[in-house]
Write an enzyme that holds these catalytic residues in place. Structure first.
Site: not given
Ligand code: BG6
Length: 490
Positions: A198, A388
C-alpha cells in the site's frame, strides 16, 4: 470464468502474525513500539524522552519524536504485534490448514528486521534467512505458491531512528541489499513478489488529516514516496536479473472514489482524488515515469523533490510486471457540505446512501471492486491480482466450538461475483488472496476482535488465549469455492 491457472488463497503480513518479535536475532520495527487501540481510539507509539520520561505519539506514523527521545517498549502498555498469532512457531500447522482449504497461493511478507536487524548491516541474520526458507519449503510441499511482500509496514526501527526512515536517500541502498538477499536466497522457491505494501498510503493518509496536513508533511510524504519508487524499481530490475522467472508487482491500497453529486466541481474533485490517491503511484510503478498531473500535486504544497536523472532512468527500467492491489471499500467525495459523514478507522468522507457499512465504518461495495479492476486494467493493461479483500467482523464462538460467519461468506461471495464480471469484461486477473485468511492483529486498530479469517485464533485483545486454531463456517465454504474454480459460490 476465471483462468484455468487462476490462484485462490489468502494473505497476511509478518508484523501482524509472526510474533517472536525478539527471537533469533530479530531487530525491532515501529510496530513493536505500537500499542493496541480500537475503532474509536488510536494506537499509540511509545518512547522515552531525553530525561527518561515515558511519552506517546499517535500511531498514524506522522508524529515526530521530541529532541533526544528514542522509541521504547513501556511497561504499562500492551503491544499486540509482539506475539501476533505466533505464526513463527505455528507455521506448519497453519500451512496445513491452508492446504486443507485447497490454497494455491499464500501471500506473506518478510520482516526486514528479521533479516537485517538494524537494517544497515552488510550481511543478513542467518536465523532469519532460515526461517523464511523453511516456510517457503513448507508451502511448496503442498504446491502453494508463495506471494511475498518485501516491505509491509515494518521498516527496521533503527533505520527510522538513526536515518530518519524513508526521508533519507540512504534507505534505497539498504533496501537494495535486503531485496537482493531475498531474491538470491529464495531463488527457485518464490517467484511472485510485491515491493511496498500500500505504497500510496503515505500520501493518501494525509487526506485523513483534512486541512491540518501541512506543506511540510506533504514534502516529506512525496519525498519518501520518491525514494520508495526508486527502491522498488531497483528491486524489479535486480529480481529479473537474478531470476527471469520472477514476477514482481506494485501494491496499491485500492479505493474506489465516487462523486457525491453531479455538480461538475464534484466530478473534477473525484478525478483529482483518483489521481492523487491511486494513479500517482500506479503510474510511476507501471509506466516508469511521473504523470503530467504530478506537477500540480507538488505545486499545491510547494513540494521540491530530491530527484536525479539516474532516478528517472531507474524508474523507467524498473516497471512492475503486474498491478496488484488491496480492495476493501469505496469512498464518496464532494465539494458540498457533508451532512452525513462516515466514521471509522481509516474511512472518511460523506456517507453513501446506497451502501451499508461494516462495524468499523468501511463501506461494503462489491461493485466498486469491479469498477476498480476494469478502470485500472484499462489504464495499464497489466495482469492483475487482488491481494487483499475481506471483512473485519466480530465472531462468536459457540458452545460446541463452531463459528458461524455468514456475513463473511456473503461479503466474499459478492466480491467474487464482481471479480468474475470484470474477468468476463476482459480483465486479466491472475489471483485472489483474501486478507487475513487466518485471524491476525489488525493493522489499523491493533485489535484481535476485528477478525478476518477463515481460521479462528484463540487470542483476545489483552493477549490472553490458547492460540489454538479452529475452522469457521467460511473455511468450508472457501474450500468449495476453490475446488470449483470459483463457480460454486453457494
Ligand atoms: C491493509 C493492510 O491496509 O488493510 C493490512 O495492508 C491491513 O496490513 C488490512 O491489516 C486491513 O486493515 P485493518 O486495519 O482492518 O487491519
Amino acid at each position: 470464468m476465471f483462468r484455468k491457472d487462476f490462484m485462490w488463497g489468502g494473505a497476511t503480513a509478518a508484523n501482524q502474525c509472526e510474533g517472536a518479535w525478539n527471537v533469533d536475532g530479530r531487530g525491532m520495527a515501529k510496530t513493536d513500539v505500537t500499542t493496541g487501540g480500537s475503532v474509536n481510539s488510536h494506537r499509540l507509539v511509545t518512547y522515552v524522552d531525553k530525561d527518561g520520561k515515558p511519552g506517546t505519539l499517535p500511531g498514524m506514523g506522522n508524529g515526530t519524536l521530541p529532541e533526544g527521545a528514542h522509541y521504547a517498549v513501556l511497561e504499562d502498555y500492551y503491544y499486540p504485534n509482539h506475539d501476533g498469532i505466533d505464526f513463527y512457531h505455528h507455521y506448519k500447522e497453519d500451512i496445513a490448514l491452508m492446504a486443507e482449504m485447497g490454497f494455491q497461493i499464500f501471500r506473506m511478507s518478510i520482516s526486514w528486521s528479521r533479516l537485517f536487524p538494524r537494517g544497515d548491516e552488510e550481511t543478513p541474520n542467518e536465523k532469519g534467512v532460515e526461517f523464511y526458507r523453511n516456510v517457503f519449503t513448507e508451502l511448496r510441499k503442498y504446491n502453494i505458491e508463495p506471494l511475498v511482500t518485501l516491505s509491509h509496514f515494518d521498516t527496521p526501527l533503527y533505520l527510522e531512528e538513526h536515518y530518519g526512515g524513508w526521508n533519507n536517500r540512504k534507505l534505497i541502498g539498504f533496501f537494495d541489499r535486503f531485496a537482493k538477499t531475498c531474491f538470491t536466497e529464495y531463488k527457485g522457491l518464490v517467484k511472485y513478489w510485491l515491493t511496498f505494501n500500500e505504497i500510496n498510503n503515505t500520501v493518501m493518509f494525509l487526506e485523513l488529516f483534512g486541512n491540518t496536513a501541512t506543506d511540510e508533511m506533504y514534502q516529506s510524504a512525496y519525498q519518501q514516496l520518491h525514494y520508495q519508487f526508486v527502491a522498488s524499481a531497483h528491486a524489479v530490475k535486480t529480481g529479473h536479473e537474478i531470476d527471469p522467472e520472477n514476477q514482481i508487482g506494485c501494491m496499491i491500497c485500492g479505493i474506489t472514489f465516487y462523486p457525491l453529486t453531479s455538480d461538475p466541481k464534484d466530478i473534477m474533485l473525484n478525478r483529482h482524488t483518483w489521481e492523487k490517491g491511486i494513479f500517482y503511484c500506479g503510474d510511476v510503478q507501471c509506466k516508469g515515469k511521473y504523470p503530467t498531473f504530478a506537477k500540480r500535486l507538488w505545486d499545491e504544497h510547494h513540494v521540491r523533490l530530491d530527484m536525479t536523472e539516474q532516478d528517472l532512468k531507474d524508474l523507467q527500467e524498473g516497471c512492475v510486471d503486474m498491478y496488484t492491489f488491496s480492495y476493501y471499500m469505496s469512498t464518496v467525495v464532494t465539494t458540498h457540505e457533508v451532512t452525513e459523514k462516515v466514521s471509522g478507522n481509516f474511512s472518511a468522507g460523506a456517507k453513501n446512501p446506497y451502501l451499508t457499512y461494516s462495524d468499523w465504518g468501511w463501506a461494503l461495495d462489491p461493485v466498486g471492486l469491479r469498477y476498480y479492476l476494469e478502470m485500472l486494467y484499462d489504464r495499464y493493461e497489466k495482469p492483475m491480482m487482488v491481494v487483499e479483500n475481506g471483512l473485519g467482523a466480530y465472531d462468536k464462538v459457540e458452545e460446541d466450538g463452531s463459528i458461524h460467519d455468514p456475513y463473511r461468506i456473503d461479503y466474499l461471495r459478492e466480491h467474487i461475483k464482481e471479480m468474475d464480471l470484470a474477468v468476463k469484461e476482459g480483465v486479466d486477473l491472475l489471483a485472489y488472496t483474501m486478507w487475513g485468511c487466518i485471524d491476525l492483529v489488525s493493522a489499523g486498530t491493533g485489535e484481535m476482535r476485528k477478525r478476518y479469517g477463515f481460521i479462528y485464533v484463540d487470542k483476545d485483545d489483552e493477549g490472553k488465549g490458547t492460540y489454538a486454531r479452529s475452522r469457521k463456517d467460511s473455511f468450508y465454504w472457501f474450500k468449495k469455492v476453490i475446488a470449483s474454480g470459483g463457480e460454486d459460490l453457494d
